[in-house]
Design an enzyme around this catalytic site. Structure first.
Site, mmCIF file in Angstrom:
data_model
loop_
_atom_site.group_PDB
_atom_site.id
_atom_site.type_symbol
_atom_site.label_atom_id
_atom_site.label_comp_id
_atom_site.label_asym_id
_atom_site.label_seq_id
_atom_site.Cartn_x
_atom_site.Cartn_y
_atom_site.Cartn_z
ATOM 1 N N ASP A 198 62.888 19.445 28.832
ATOM 2 C CA ASP A 198 63.822 20.758 28.293
ATOM 3 C C ASP A 198 65.048 20.160 27.626
ATOM 4 O O ASP A 198 65.762 20.925 26.647
ATOM 5 C CB ASP A 198 64.176 21.659 29.324
ATOM 6 C CG ASP A 198 62.817 22.480 29.999
ATOM 7 O OD1 ASP A 198 61.983 22.415 29.279
ATOM 8 O OD2 ASP A 198 62.989 22.794 31.141
ATOM 9 N N ARG A 218 77.369 30.364 41.975
ATOM 10 C CA ARG A 218 76.240 29.414 41.535
ATOM 11 C C ARG A 218 76.935 28.761 40.182
ATOM 12 O O ARG A 218 76.764 27.332 39.912
ATOM 13 C CB ARG A 218 75.156 30.118 40.714
ATOM 14 C CG ARG A 218 74.378 30.695 42.020
ATOM 15 C CD ARG A 218 72.875 31.553 41.451
ATOM 16 N NE ARG A 218 71.749 30.355 41.213
ATOM 17 C CZ ARG A 218 70.674 30.507 40.540
ATOM 18 N NH1 ARG A 218 70.409 31.862 40.129
ATOM 19 N NH2 ARG A 218 69.870 29.891 40.469
ATOM 20 N N ASN A 254 78.293 33.067 34.870
ATOM 21 C CA ASN A 254 77.081 33.677 35.466
ATOM 22 C C ASN A 254 77.519 34.977 36.118
ATOM 23 O O ASN A 254 78.659 35.191 36.811
ATOM 24 C CB ASN A 254 76.615 32.703 36.360
ATOM 25 C CG ASN A 254 75.133 33.079 36.819
ATOM 26 O OD1 ASN A 254 74.337 33.240 35.907
ATOM 27 N ND2 ASN A 254 75.096 32.757 38.160
ATOM 28 N N ARG A 255 76.509 35.742 36.268
ATOM 29 C CA ARG A 255 76.730 37.186 37.154
ATOM 30 C C ARG A 255 77.239 36.737 38.663
ATOM 31 O O ARG A 255 77.980 37.510 39.014
ATOM 32 C CB ARG A 255 75.299 37.891 37.359
ATOM 33 C CG ARG A 255 75.191 39.122 38.219
ATOM 34 C CD ARG A 255 74.029 39.721 38.190
ATOM 35 N NE ARG A 255 72.554 38.823 38.606
ATOM 36 C CZ ARG A 255 71.502 39.054 38.499
ATOM 37 N NH1 ARG A 255 71.152 40.462 38.268
ATOM 38 N NH2 ARG A 255 70.501 38.121 38.902
ATOM 39 N N LYS A 304 58.221 22.608 39.643
ATOM 40 C CA LYS A 304 59.022 21.450 39.051
ATOM 41 C C LYS A 304 60.212 20.763 40.238
ATOM 42 O O LYS A 304 60.395 19.681 39.683
ATOM 43 C CB LYS A 304 60.007 22.383 38.085
ATOM 44 C CG LYS A 304 59.336 22.922 36.933
ATOM 45 C CD LYS A 304 60.342 23.113 35.899
ATOM 46 C CE LYS A 304 59.753 24.334 34.636
ATOM 47 N NZ LYS A 304 60.924 24.473 33.805
ATOM 48 N N ASN A 336 59.243 18.181 34.513
ATOM 49 C CA ASN A 336 58.356 19.356 33.817
ATOM 50 C C ASN A 336 57.431 18.417 33.165
ATOM 51 O O ASN A 336 56.366 18.881 32.572
ATOM 52 C CB ASN A 336 59.025 20.068 32.955
ATOM 53 C CG ASN A 336 59.680 19.497 31.504
ATOM 54 O OD1 ASN A 336 59.544 18.245 31.526
ATOM 55 N ND2 ASN A 336 59.991 20.170 30.722
ATOM 56 N N THR A 351 55.177 23.502 35.594
ATOM 57 C CA THR A 351 55.926 24.595 35.577
ATOM 58 C C THR A 351 56.344 25.265 36.897
ATOM 59 O O THR A 351 55.588 24.649 37.893
ATOM 60 C CB THR A 351 55.420 25.536 34.173
ATOM 61 O OG1 THR A 351 56.343 26.530 34.176
ATOM 62 C CG2 THR A 351 54.233 26.083 34.693
#
Ligand code: ATR
Length: 275
Positions: free
Chosen positions: A101, A156, A151-152, A65, A86, A61
């Site tokens: 994940d 990205r 996304n803010r 990773k 992971n 973690t």
């Protein structure tokens, strides 16, 4: 005695030992699973111990990773696409890495909101960090025709759209209402919802009737987003299920037993989280 680990920095908060130790006890295995605090400068040493046969594998973690990918023998195509490993498995002195994940996200939705992907026209994903990458790969592979990636920091989201293909349509947080129109799935992969934070003035009403709202944040279990979704009559799926389901493939690879995600396990983890 087969030994596995979870490594991170910090690692004290990890629920992975509780999950895997519960399964070890349930199946009566001669095995162990321990949390090991590993600073970045000690990562190569830990990988050498794994290669040397001390462990059968383990989980990785934050913050290891990405870095661990350069230290192992094989990174599977899925983990390479996601850009993070992971789960490590030692096999005859060689170490391969994958990312669970992706399967954890899908298995949780399949278990809690069966049929969620049938006739799904579009999905909205909030957040463009590491967690978002595994979820985008999963949604693309399930054939979701259009994924609004909000996304803010728009740049990205744009970068992820370039990487994951034309079904990803990037947008700023200010356009979320517009982008939600008719969507059958809303996923929060951002950190919003933790530590008392929430999306202010979020209107879920543009979502399709019966839409599924899911959050990867599980502390608190019912985030403000999930509480709002429930109150407005949408299906909600909490993020704890993803944590539990992502642990399954590792356990199976290390110990040769397919463990079950049960209500008992879920309650045990919830109790440990103080919820
Ligand atoms: P992870 O690997 O867990 O996804 P990350 O890479 O730090 O973590 O990404 C966190 C995500 O949460 C990002 O999408 C981040 O938005 P930015 O790319 O703009 O930083 C999002 N995030 C964190 N705090 C936020 C906030 N208060 N409001 C909106 N988005 C937020």
């Amino acid at each position: 005695m087969k030994k596995a680990f979870v490594i991170g920095h910090p690692i004290a908060h990890s629920q992975s030992p509780l999950i895997h130790q519960s399964w070890i006890a349930e199946h009566g295995l001669e095995a162990s699973y321990e949390a090991i605090e590993i600073a970045p400068s000690d990562l190569a040493g830990l990988v050498a111990r794994l290669r040397g046969g001390e462990f059968v594998g383990g989980n990785v973690t934050i913050p290891h990773k990405e870095a661990v990918m350069g230290l192992i023998d094989e990174v599977d195509p899925l983990a390479r696409r996601i850009g993070a490993v992971n789960t490590l498995v030692a096999d005859n002195g060689k170490i391969w890495g994958t990312n669970t994940d992706y399967i954890g996200f899908l298995a949780n939705l399949d278990a809690q909101a069966s049929g969620w992907d049938e006739a799904l026209g579009s999905a909205v994903v909030i957040g463009a960090g590491g967690a978002s990458r595994a979820i985008l790969a999963a949604l693309v592979d399930r054939g979701v025709p259009r994924i609004e990636l909000i996304n803010r920091t728009l740049g990205r989201a744009q970068a992820l759209a370039d990487e994951f293909g034309p079904t990803i349509v990037p947008g700023p947080l200010s356009e979320i209402g517009l982008r939600m129109a008719g969507a059958g799935l809303l996923v929060n992969t951002s950190a919003v919802g933790m530590k008392g934070t929430q999306f202010n003035g979020l209107d879920l009403s543009p979502l399709a009737q019966g839409a599924v709202v899911t959050d990867i944040v599980y502390t608190p279990l019912i985030t403000p987003l999930l509480a709002q979704a429930r109150a407005e009559g949408f299906a909600s799926v909490d993020g704890l299920g993803m944590l539990l389901h992502q642990a399954v493939p590792g356990f199976r690879a290390w110990f040769g037993v397919a463990p079950a995600v049960t209500e008992t396990l879920r309650n045990r983890v919830l109790a440990a989280l103080g919820q």
